[in-house]
Write a protein that holds these residues in place. Sequence first.
Motif: not given
Length: 64
Positions: A39-42, A44-45, A48
């Motif tokens: 879930n790294q993308e989630l 990071l989002e 951000d």
Amino acid sequence: MPTREQKQNKTFAEKLLRIQGKDYEEWLDTQHQLVIQENQELILEALDSKLNFTSSTSTSASRD
């Protein structure tokens, strides 16, 4: 509070892992790491988004 079924599942998992020569706590930590990696993308989002919100909030506050 864990249900009876959850406690039973944990007991089974601990015993199965012990038979395989694995430590439950180490295995559990690995599972936590996998969830985070998957879930790294989630994550990071979300970070951000928080940074952008904080930045726009402080910018708005300084305009007041």
